[in-house]
Design a protein around this motif. Structure first.
Motif, mmCIF file in Angstrom:
data_model
loop_
_atom_site.group_PDB
_atom_site.id
_atom_site.type_symbol
_atom_site.label_atom_id
_atom_site.label_comp_id
_atom_site.label_asym_id
_atom_site.label_seq_id
_atom_site.Cartn_x
_atom_site.Cartn_y
_atom_site.Cartn_z
ATOM 1 N N ALA A 58 0.844 -1.194 0.000
ATOM 2 C CA ALA A 58 0.000 0.000 0.000
ATOM 3 C C ALA A 58 0.880 1.245 0.000
ATOM 4 C CB ALA A 58 -0.916 0.006 1.224
ATOM 5 N N MET A 62 -1.164 5.908 2.742
ATOM 6 C CA MET A 62 -2.159 5.098 3.450
ATOM 7 C C MET A 62 -1.612 4.587 4.770
ATOM 8 S SD MET A 62 -4.067 2.959 0.415
ATOM 9 C CE MET A 62 -5.207 3.803 -0.702
ATOM 10 N N ALA A 119 -2.914 -0.693 -3.282
ATOM 11 C CA ALA A 119 -3.811 0.391 -2.887
ATOM 12 C C ALA A 119 -5.216 -0.113 -2.571
ATOM 13 C CB ALA A 119 -3.870 1.446 -3.987
ATOM 14 N N ALA A 123 -7.077 0.776 0.844
ATOM 15 C CA ALA A 123 -8.355 1.486 0.908
ATOM 16 C C ALA A 123 -9.379 0.696 1.715
ATOM 17 C CB ALA A 123 -8.876 1.730 -0.507
ATOM 18 N N LEU A 126 -8.419 0.782 5.463
ATOM 19 C CA LEU A 126 -8.681 2.095 6.060
ATOM 20 C C LEU A 126 -10.174 2.299 6.298
ATOM 21 C CD1 LEU A 126 -6.213 4.434 4.124
ATOM 22 C CD2 LEU A 126 -6.104 3.784 6.534
ATOM 23 N N ALA A 127 -11.013 1.861 5.349
ATOM 24 C CA ALA A 127 -12.461 2.012 5.522
ATOM 25 C C ALA A 127 -12.949 1.196 6.714
ATOM 26 C CB ALA A 127 -13.181 1.571 4.249
#
Length: 428
Positions: A58, A62, A119, A123, A126-127
């Protein structure tokens, strides 16, 4: 051994002074909090998740966003959630549901690590971390109320302290197993640890729901008007100064992921140093927390200053070394250097944490303490979100220069803390 003598032994109380109901509730708190705090160690965004995202490829931005998202996400919603929690008859149900949601989010993070890369993995994680942080905010708001309703004064500190000790021992053991190579150091291993944390959180919620809590009528749903909540910020210059100092010194929480990046260097998929880093961070926390707490009893202002100075000097050394050498290097010497850096920064973090908690507690009057806490948490949460930009900077210039920038902010925090008034400590 029944609940009463076991709880008496853990808290130092006389067994005959403990009703069975209280002992049962106390052991439930210990079990649930031990599971929750252990899960926090396995889910640590400063170390475990940072290393996991980096190993998955990542972007550095991030990786740098993990701590701000987790910390700010658990702070910012508290003002709004407090009103919702006050409208419930049983606080235990709020904590239980919040723990369940955290567990589900953790299981999602583990699945994302196994199924995704780059990535896309970043993502998704992180969500899910944002979901976990929001649920954690609900748990934070409700836990103190649930404890106060089910266990009397004089034994609450023993409950949280024992649970913290259990979690620290298990966290240190987790790092030790990785350092000794007991299990393969690979992405599936870390994903398994995160999944284990998710299961622990779900079990913790189920255990907590067993508390015997007497239902109480909800408080006024209207709550305190917003203008009354923010009024102290306009009227109290010391509060503004404290919040500014706390925000600047929050770099002690933001720094560990960048130490992780330096420890990995060019080998971003290597996991051989994670175990020593986890052990170093846990050891720093265990060894420093009590000492900083005693120093804070003497002067929370000076504790903030001392911790800030330690952080500043540490960031200068680590950042300069990382800038010149692009990491700590490989081999035993590199592992020792990375672990020493993490150990020192964790000590500074614990000092900031101890100093700012006690200073806010002592500077505010009883009637305003909750308001001061809500304001401080909300504004520092915003500052931590802005700190997520450090990850973008790390992608552009490297982790070393970012840590040098953190040294400047830590120095500013020391200067701000020096202007705080000494607060009168309560005598025991």
């Amino acid at each position: 051994m029944t609940a009463r003598p076991l709880f008496a032994r853990l808290t130092g109380a006389a067994p005959q002074d403990l009703p069975d109901g209280e002992a049962r509730n106390g052991l439930i708190h210990i079990a649930a909090l031990s599971l929750s705090k252990t899960a926090d160690s396995l889910l640590d965004p400063k170390l475990v998740l940072s290393w996991l995202l980096s190993a998955l490829g990542a972007p550095g931005a991030m990786v740098g966003a993990l701590v701000p998202l987790r910390e700010a996400g658990a702070l910012l919603p508290q003002l709004a959630l407090a009103r919702l929690v006050e409208g419930t008859r049983r606080r235990k149900l709020v904590w239980a549901v919040a723990s369940l949601l955290q567990g589900v989010a953790a299981l999602g993070i583990a699945a994302s690590a196994i199924l995704l890369e780059g990535a896309a993995a970043g993502a998704a994680i992180l969500a899910l971390l944002a979901m976990l942080a929001l649920a954690r905010a609900g748990a934070s708001v409700s836990q103190k109320d649930a404890l106060a309703r089910t266990v009397p004064k004089g034994r609450r500190g023993a409950i949280t302290g024992f649970a913290g000790s259990v979690a620290a021992v298990l966290g240190f053991s987790f790092g030790g197993l990785m350092a000794l190579g007991v299990f393969p150091l690979a992405v599936p291993t870390l994903a398994g640890a995160v999944a284990l944390a998710g299961g622990a959180l779900i079990v913790a919620g189920a255990v907590f729901s067993l508390l015997r809590e007497t239902p109480r009528e909800p408080q006024d749903p209207e709550g305190t008007p917003l203008d009354a909540l923010v009024q102290p910020l306009a009227e109290d210059g010391q509060l503004r100064l404290f919040i500014a100092a706390r925000a600047a010194l929050a770099v002690t929480a933001l720094a560990p992921p960048f130490i992780v990046l330096l420890a990995q260097g060019t080998e971003r998929s290597a996991l051989d140093q994670l175990g020593p880093l986890v052990m170093a961070a846990t050891a720093g926390s265990v060894l420093a927390a009590y000492i900083w707490g005693r120093l804070s009893d003497r002067s929370s202002r000076r504790t903030l200053m001392a911790a800030g100075i330690l952080a500043c000097l540490s960031f200068v050394v680590i950042g300069a070394a990382g800038t010149m050498a692009d990491g700590f290097g490989s081999g035993t010497a590199g592992q020792i250097a990375a672990a020493a850096a993490m150990f020192t920064v964790q000590i500074a973090y614990e000092g900031v944490r101890a100093g700012r908690k006690l200073h806010l507690t002592d500077m505010a009057e009883d009637a305003l303490r909750a308001r001061y806490t809500a304001l401080s948490n909300t504004l520092v949460g915003l500052a931590l979100l802005l700190g997520g930009a450090a990850g973008w900077a790390a992608d552009a210039v490297g982790a070393g220069p970012v840590l040098l920038g953190f040294a400047v902010l830590a120095a500013a925090g020391v200067a701000l803390a020096a202007r705080l008034d000494e607060v009168q400590q309560d005598a025991d």
